[in-house]
Design a protein around this motif. Structure first.
Motif, mmCIF file in Angstrom:
data_model
loop_
_atom_site.group_PDB
_atom_site.id
_atom_site.type_symbol
_atom_site.label_atom_id
_atom_site.label_comp_id
_atom_site.label_asym_id
_atom_site.label_seq_id
_atom_site.Cartn_x
_atom_site.Cartn_y
_atom_site.Cartn_z
ATOM 1 N N ARG A 1 7.921 10.580 -3.716
ATOM 2 C CA ARG A 1 8.917 9.621 -4.224
ATOM 3 C C ARG A 1 10.318 10.204 -4.101
ATOM 4 N NH1 ARG A 1 8.705 5.582 -8.308
ATOM 5 N NH2 ARG A 1 10.685 4.475 -8.225
ATOM 6 N N ALA B 1 2.504 1.778 -3.381
ATOM 7 C CA ALA B 1 1.562 2.279 -4.390
ATOM 8 C C ALA B 1 1.275 3.763 -4.184
ATOM 9 C CB ALA B 1 0.276 1.471 -4.330
ATOM 10 N N LEU B 2 1.118 4.185 -2.930
ATOM 11 C CA LEU B 2 0.851 5.600 -2.653
ATOM 12 C C LEU B 2 2.055 6.470 -3.012
ATOM 13 C CD1 LEU B 2 -1.023 5.327 0.774
ATOM 14 C CD2 LEU B 2 -2.004 5.795 -1.479
ATOM 15 N N LEU C 1 0.831 -1.209 0.000
ATOM 16 C CA LEU C 1 0.000 0.000 0.000
ATOM 17 C C LEU C 1 0.865 1.259 0.000
ATOM 18 C CD1 LEU C 1 -2.774 1.344 0.195
ATOM 19 C CD2 LEU C 1 -2.646 1.103 2.682
ATOM 20 N N ALA C 2 1.888 1.285 0.863
ATOM 21 C CA ALA C 2 2.760 2.454 0.929
ATOM 22 C C ALA C 2 3.508 2.658 -0.385
ATOM 23 C CB ALA C 2 3.748 2.301 2.084
ATOM 24 N N HIS D 1 4.275 5.799 -5.236
ATOM 25 C CA HIS D 1 4.412 5.794 -6.693
ATOM 26 C C HIS D 1 3.503 6.832 -7.341
ATOM 27 C CE1 HIS D 1 3.890 4.243 -10.851
ATOM 28 N NE2 HIS D 1 5.163 3.938 -10.712
ATOM 29 N N ARG D 2 2.390 7.131 -6.715
ATOM 30 C CA ARG D 2 1.435 8.084 -7.289
ATOM 31 C C ARG D 2 1.843 9.536 -7.044
ATOM 32 N NH1 ARG D 2 -3.622 6.223 -8.702
ATOM 33 N NH2 ARG D 2 -4.508 8.270 -8.205
ATOM 34 N N SER D 3 2.804 9.756 -6.136
ATOM 35 C CA SER D 3 3.202 11.117 -5.787
ATOM 36 C C SER D 3 4.685 11.316 -6.085
ATOM 37 C CB SER D 3 2.922 11.387 -4.302
ATOM 38 O OG SER D 3 3.423 12.643 -3.919
#
Length: 253
Positions: free
Chosen positions: A91, A82-83, A79-80, A85-87
């Motif tokens: 990152r 994926a989150l 989960l961490a 990766h979206r920001s």
């Protein structure tokens, strides 16, 4: 014989030869029995200790803690990752931290965790998660980076929602790197929990190994160490086989 089976046979032969060589060196006195006992004695000691039921509670306590730490690390790490990766900004902040994370041995925080959470499973679980979750985060980021933009464009063309895109497109594409992280997480969770039990805990297989070492009980120590090693190798082997089956299903699909 396929190349994969040939490699497996070579590995088994090398392992068997190494064990046989160690047995001969121990039996002939080249290696002091106070240092290492013969592998056959390790197996006999493991069977005797486990058969007596003396360590049943320790086995259940240790491996239930490892399993819980592993599952939490996989869930939180995925989960961490994926989150993050979206920001892109997040990152940029976390990449250097993840790259240098394992330069610090996490089990040094165990006394602090005991002070905060008390004795019992809680600090061991947290220690296992702290050891394993970053490996899952790194593999998740690597796996998501490897998803082809063409596949994401295909999902948009077919008007797939976020959940279907994740389940049908992203996860299958990222699966090989995700499983690499899962295998590392299992190893790190085992190391973290056993190390915590070895240092300060009063229960579990880590404590039993430490107690046998301090009591100069080489036979008991090596028997328990062999048992932990076999369980770890078996668990990683199961993940390896599962990974191979999923990869074959993916290629057939």
């Amino acid at each position: 014989m396929t190349r994969r089976r040939a490699v497996l046979c070579v590995r088994i032969a090398v392992l068997a030869g190494s064990v046989l060589l160690l047995e001969v060196l121990c039996r002939t006195g080249v290696i002091d029995p106070l240092t290492v006992i013969p592998p056959s004695d390790m197996v006999a000691s493991m069977i005797d200790r486990l058969g007596s039921g003396e360590f049943n509670d320790s086995v259940v306590s240790t491996f239930s803690t490892i399993a819980l730490a592993f599952l939490l690390a996989v869930g939180f790490g995925t989960l961490a990752g994926a989150l993050i990766h979206r920001s892109p900004r997040l990152r940029d902040v976390t990449d250097p931290l993840l790259a240098s994370y394992y330069s610090v041995p996490t089990f040094i925080f165990y006394p602090l965790l005991v002070a905060l959470l008390g004795l019992g499973k809680a600090p061991l679980v947290v220690l296992g998660v702290l050891s394993a979750a970053p490996a899952v985060m790194i593999s998740t980021l690597s796996g998501l980076d490897g998803v082809s933009p063409v596949l994401l464009k295909l999902a948009r063309v077919h008007r797939l929602g976020p959940v279907r895109t994740l389940w049908w497109i992203v996860l299958p594409a990222a699966l090989p790197r995700l499983f690499s992280g899962f295998k590392l997480a299992l190893s790190y969770a085992l190391i973290g929990v056993i190390a915590g039990e070895f240092i300060l805990s009063g229960t579990g297989l880590g404590y039993a190994i430490s107690f046998a070492y301090q009591s100069f009980d080489n036979r008991g120590m090596y028997g328990l160490m062999l048992f932990v090693l076999l369980v770890a190798v078996t668990a990683n082997g199961i993940l390896y086989v599962w990974e191979g089956r999923l990869a074959r299903r993916r290629s057939q699909g």
